[in-house]
Design a protein around this motif. Structure first.
Motif, PDB file in Angstrom:
ATOM      1  N   LEU A  44       2.736   7.011  -5.430  1.00 55.06           N
ATOM      2  CA  LEU A  44       2.750   8.376  -6.141  1.00 55.06           C
ATOM      3  C   LEU A  44       4.101   8.991  -6.090  1.00 55.06           C
ATOM      4  O   LEU A  44       4.387   9.717  -7.138  1.00 55.06           O
ATOM      5  N   GLN A  45       4.750   8.980  -5.282  1.00 60.30           N
ATOM      6  CA  GLN A  45       6.048   9.771  -5.120  1.00 60.30           C
ATOM      7  C   GLN A  45       7.312   8.512  -4.846  1.00 60.30           C
ATOM      8  O   GLN A  45       7.114   8.108  -3.714  1.00 60.30           O
ATOM      9  N   GLU A  56       1.044  -1.362  -0.023  1.00 60.78           N
ATOM     10  CA  GLU A  56      -0.031   0.005  -0.147  1.00 60.78           C
ATOM     11  C   GLU A  56       0.558   1.394  -0.029  1.00 60.78           C
ATOM     12  O   GLU A  56       0.491   2.298   0.436  1.00 60.78           O
ATOM     13  N   LEU A  57       2.173   1.050  -0.530  1.00 62.60           N
ATOM     14  CA  LEU A  57       2.899   2.359  -0.453  1.00 62.60           C
ATOM     15  C   LEU A  57       2.496   3.398  -1.541  1.00 62.60           C
ATOM     16  O   LEU A  57       2.143   3.112  -2.541  1.00 62.60           O
ATOM     17  N   GLU A  58       2.571   4.662  -0.914  1.00 60.41           N
ATOM     18  CA  GLU A  58       2.257   5.793  -1.693  1.00 60.41           C
ATOM     19  C   GLU A  58       3.428   6.716  -1.859  1.00 60.41           C
ATOM     20  O   GLU A  58       3.320   7.290  -2.958  1.00 60.41           O
ATOM     21  N   TYR A  59       4.032   6.851  -0.823  1.00 59.32           N
ATOM     22  CA  TYR A  59       5.490   7.807  -0.629  1.00 59.32           C
ATOM     23  C   TYR A  59       6.468   7.043  -0.083  1.00 59.32           C
ATOM     24  O   TYR A  59       6.313   6.350   0.775  1.00 59.32           O
ATOM     25  N   LEU A  60       7.496   6.938  -0.825  1.00 56.10           N
ATOM     26  CA  LEU A  60       8.633   6.022  -0.551  1.00 56.10           C
ATOM     27  C   LEU A  60      10.091   6.782  -0.905  1.00 56.10           C
ATOM     28  O   LEU A  60      10.138   7.242  -1.961  1.00 56.10           O
ATOM     29  N   SER A  61      11.163   6.770  -0.052  1.00 58.15           N
ATOM     30  CA  SER A  61      12.121   7.404  -0.382  1.00 58.15           C
ATOM     31  C   SER A  61      13.431   6.329   0.308  1.00 58.15           C
ATOM     32  O   SER A  61      13.310   6.144   1.455  1.00 58.15           O
ATOM     33  N   LEU A  62      14.156   5.984  -0.748  1.00 57.13           N
ATOM     34  CA  LEU A  62      15.286   4.939  -0.274  1.00 57.13           C
ATOM     35  C   LEU A  62      16.597   5.504  -0.991  1.00 57.13           C
ATOM     36  O   LEU A  62      17.601   4.830  -1.323  1.00 57.13           O
ATOM     37  N   GLU A  63      16.726   6.768  -0.851  1.00 54.99           N
ATOM     38  CA  GLU A  63      17.799   7.752  -1.408  1.00 54.99           C
ATOM     39  C   GLU A  63      19.239   7.023  -0.814  1.00 54.99           C
ATOM     40  O   GLU A  63      19.477   7.062   0.347  1.00 54.99           O
ATOM     41  N   GLY A  64      20.155   6.818  -1.721  1.00 57.64           N
ATOM     42  CA  GLY A  64      21.326   6.431  -1.305  1.00 57.64           C
ATOM     43  C   GLY A  64      21.706   5.117  -0.779  1.00 57.64           C
ATOM     44  O   GLY A  64      22.753   4.653  -0.466  1.00 57.64           O
ATOM     45  N   LEU A  65      20.623   4.219  -0.942  1.00 58.92           N
ATOM     46  CA  LEU A  65      20.583   2.647  -0.482  1.00 58.92           C
ATOM     47  C   LEU A  65      21.152   1.821  -1.529  1.00 58.92           C
ATOM     48  O   LEU A  65      20.852   1.921  -2.772  1.00 58.92           O
ATOM     49  N   GLN A  66      21.839   0.723  -1.157  1.00 58.55           N
ATOM     50  CA  GLN A  66      22.080  -0.241  -2.005  1.00 58.55           C
ATOM     51  C   GLN A  66      20.792  -1.233  -2.213  1.00 58.55           C
ATOM     52  O   GLN A  66      20.322  -1.988  -1.111  1.00 58.55           O
TER      53      GLN A  66
END
Length: 421
Positions: free
Chosen positions: A229-230, A203-213
């Motif tokens: 969405l983002q 059910e993810l709508e907003y996710l940030s995994l910046e800089g991850l392997q």
């Protein structure tokens, strides 16, 4: 055997009873004398008056009511404890319903809620009720593995823990997670632990995994979130171009995508521009010096005509002939061409006429500070070089992250439960 050493049951009941009766008679005589002396001051006192002023005879309590109270035994009877009457000045927490207690606990900080959970079993159950753990901020917590594992079991909807250190996570719960917004930007987390989390999100709508392997499994798991969405994958690595293409095809609701400065080759860039959703309005595709070509820009513009914010910074292959292509974006408001060194200043002066709706233009490294006044004069309605950092799909804009610890919002909203240092 002396009387002082005898048990209470062995004392003769008549002796104890007689002493009590004699003491009662002496008290009644003193009371009767005092009362009669006040009421018999006059002569010829009528009999009715004597009876009126005489003390009322209390009914003698029956001593031998049953076999246990005969003259040879003495039994102690325990009175029933009187019920405490509730006063208007106090109340008992035990009498409050769960709904009211949950409403009170909703306003407690995270540390106080955890302290309260060890009071009793009921409060422990209420402290970990799912309704209290919908929104959690764990930024600043070191060795976050056990805490993260416990939070994921509570059914959290919004989770914020950027720049965290997560050791190996043994997360083997059953059923999908209820995560809607999650920020793990710039965290140190094993890929296997991240896979165990993302694979259970639907059910993810907003996710940030910046800089991850990342891995192909993580990218493929994202395709099972059709309401996304983002998505911020800036600086990520470890996944293939086919997995990226399949994910972008499935996530057709994406409006903001930040996929800048990833470990990409030409195939990755083509997978992005060829499979993006037509509803994308904000795109950051910067950092691909030798990978992004004019043909890729043509495919992108034809596929995503609703783009309002476009960042193509550090694309050294782009020249001024990309402007007629970008002119097809009728809703373009913000364009970033920083460090696109092959675009000359003379070509930038025509942007004001080519893009009548343009409000923001970033050309860091392309235009020297001495030439900025003349460029601003040519485009008075455009703000030039006012946004040094991109905010596309980022939970917290980078301009507010540096030296600003007070702003702990995630997509413009703060979390209810927040870990405080």
């Amino acid at each position: 055997m002396p009387r002082e050493g005898m048990p209470l049951q062995a004392l003769p009941c008549l002796t104890l009873q007689g002493s009590m009766l004699s003491q009662s008679k002496r008290i009644n005589k003193r009371k009767s004398r005092g009362i009669l002396s006040e009421g018999l001051d006059t002569e010829c006192t009528p009999t009715e008056l004597i009876q009126q002023w005489s003390p009322s005879h209390k009914q003698q309590r029956l001593i031998s009511k049953g076999k246990e109270n005969d003259c040879n035994h003495f039994v102690l009877a325990r009175r029933s404890r009187r019920k405490e009457e509730a006063t208007s000045a106090g109340f008992s927490w035990d009498h409050l319903p769960d709904e009211l207690l949950l409403r009170i606990l909703f306003y407690l900080p995270l540390q106080d809620l955890l302290r309260m959970s060890i009071v009793c079993k009921r409060w422990h159950r209420l402290a970990f009720d799912d309704s209290l753990w919908r929104s959690v901020d764990l930024e600043g917590l070191t060795h976050i593995g056990p805490a993260l594992q416990q939070v994921l079991k509570t059914g959290v909807h919004r989770l914020r823990c950027p720049r965290s250190f997560v050791e190996e996570l043994d997360f083997t719960g059953e059923g999908p997670l209820q995560m809607v917004q999650m920020d793990l930007s710039s965290s140190i987390i094993p890929t296997s632990a991240l896979e165990s989390i993302i694979c259970r999100c639907r059910e993810l709508e907003y996710l940030s995994l910046e800089g991850l392997q990342l891995s192909d499994m993580i990218i493929s798991s994202l395709s099972k979130n059709p309401n996304l969405l983002q998505l911020n994958l800036s600086g990520c690595s470890g996944f293939s171009a086919p997995a990226l293409a399949d994910m972008l095809k499935s996530c057709s609701s994406i409006e903001q995508l930040n996929i800048s400065w990833c470990d990409f080759n030409n195939n990755h860039v083509k997978s992005v521009v060829s499979n993006l959703s037509s509803g994308v309005t904000h795109l950051n595709l910067s950092g691909y010096r030798e990978s992004l070509t004019l043909d890729d820009v043509k495919v992108l513009v034809a596929r995503c005509p609703l783009i309002q914010t476009l960042d193509l910074s550090d694309s050294t292959l782009l020249v001024a002939d990309c402007f007629p292509v970008l002119k097809q974006l009728k809703y373009l408001l913000h364009l970033s061409l920083s460090r696109c060194y092959h675009i000359h200043l003379a070509a930038l002066t025509d942007l004001g006429k080519m893009f009548p709706m343009l409000c923001l233009l970033d050309v860091f490294g392309v235009v020297q500070n001495s030439h900025l006044p003349s460029l601003k004069k040519e485009m008075p309605h455009v703000s030039i070089n006012s946004r040094p950092f991109s905010s596309i799909a980022r939970p917290t804009p980078a301009s507010r992250l540096a030296g600003c610890l007070g702003d702990r919002t995630m997509w413009n909203r703060k979390c209810q439960l927040r870990f405080k240092l």
